[in-house]
Enzyme design. Structure first.
Site, mmCIF file in Angstrom:
data_model
loop_
_atom_site.group_PDB
_atom_site.id
_atom_site.type_symbol
_atom_site.label_atom_id
_atom_site.label_comp_id
_atom_site.label_asym_id
_atom_site.label_seq_id
_atom_site.Cartn_x
_atom_site.Cartn_y
_atom_site.Cartn_z
ATOM 1 N N HIS A 100 11.529 3.633 12.330
ATOM 2 C CA HIS A 100 12.565 2.822 11.660
ATOM 3 C C HIS A 100 13.944 3.123 12.257
ATOM 4 C CE1 HIS A 100 9.546 3.271 8.274
ATOM 5 N NE2 HIS A 100 9.697 1.969 8.296
ATOM 6 N N GLY B 236 9.818 -4.006 13.817
ATOM 7 C CA GLY B 236 9.014 -3.206 14.743
ATOM 8 C C GLY B 236 7.832 -3.975 15.303
#
Ligand code: PAF
Length: 288
Positions: A45, A155
């Protein structure tokens, strides 16, 4: 002299407070980046936050464990939550604002609209987790409308999710640039994931075999071997290694997620896999 502790990350919990801060930045001519998350943050993250920081003047991150993307037998209640820890990590990665809404703020009584994305949502996790991508597409549409960023980063670890989001942004004319961030991995190749916290010590080395199996498929497919045989060999290898169930290992066309094969592949390929190790469901993907 000891270093002073980092300033606490400014945090807003309502859509109107989020919009007020973003509007103030816009009046100053600043470009806004956005990284939606469900918290339980790890290096993966944080790399997305840093990537957003290279493309925007101010980065907003959201932490919201979205109930609508969990199935009835999934881990919504058990999903790890630690906002103070997440806020500290976000501040250290250069995030300027945390949006941490309640479930009631995101889904007020009477909320009855769902975003569904046909095609790319349907195979793979669409089969294994019915309703999951409608929950993701709905919450991401809302978050993008709430924040109205110039750029949003997601992502590549959730490769199908990224494809779903790219498609909904295009189809609904949402004025935002979507950027995919590379998957962060442990030294043995295991993709970083909040759910890795569920792995036992004994399961942890086995978990890395998912990435190894996907690599093997990509290598074989690139060498011209038939796609289905390579996929089946990977499933057998994972079951032999101790995975209790393999939802899929499949080579797909990256943009459309259509099937590659059954013969040798010519164009670009992404190999995606999902498998259960003990109580942990792991997903991963690789491409060239
Ligand atoms: O990838 C996630 O963490 C979630 O699916 C997202 C995009 C924040 C939506 O809840």
């Amino acid at each position: 002299m000891s270093a002073s502790p980092p300033a606490p990350l400014p945090t807003v919990r309502t859509v109107s407070d989020l919009r007020a801060q973003v509007a103030a930045w816009r009046r100053d001519g600043l470009r806004i980046g956005f990284v939606p998350t469900m918290g339980a943050l790890h290096e993966g993250h944080l790399s997305l936050v840093r990537l957003a920081g290279t493309r925007a003047d101010r980065v907003v991150a959201s932490v919201f464990v979205n109930p609508t993307q969990f199935g009835p037998n999934e881990d919504f209640d058990a999903y790890p939550r630690d906002e103070a820890r997440d806020a500290g990590l976000l501040a250290g990665a250069g995030c300027a604002l945390l949006f941490a809404p309640s479930v009631g703020e995101m889904y007020p009584p009477g909320a009855s609209t769902t975003v569904t994305v046909a095609g790319v949502s349907e195979p793979l996790d669409g089969q294994a987790r019915p309703g999951h991508f409608a929950g993701v597409a709905t919450v991401v549409t809302k978050l993008l409308n709430q924040c109205q960023p110039d750029v949003a980063v997601f992502g590549e670890k959730d490769f199908q999710q990224l494809a779903v989001i790219r498609r909904l942004v295009r189809d609904l004319d949402i004025p935002v640039e979507i950027v995919g961030g590379p998957t962060a991995r442990a030294d043995d190749g295991l993709a970083l994931s909040s759910r890795n916290a569920y792995l036992t010590e004994a399961e942890r080395p086995v978990a890395a075999k998912l990435n190894a199996a996907l690599r093997e498929v990509l290598t074989k497919v690139r060498a011209g071997e038939p796609v289905e045989a390579a996929e089946q060999a990977a499933v057998a290898a994972l079951l032999a290694a101790g995975f209790r169930q393999v939802d899929y290992v499949e080579a797909r066309v990256p943009d459309t997620l259509e099937r590659v094969g059954p013969g040798p592949a010519n164009g670009p390929v992404r190999v995606l896999g999902a498998a259960h190790l003990g109580r942990t469901r792991l997903i991963d993907n690789i491409g060239d």
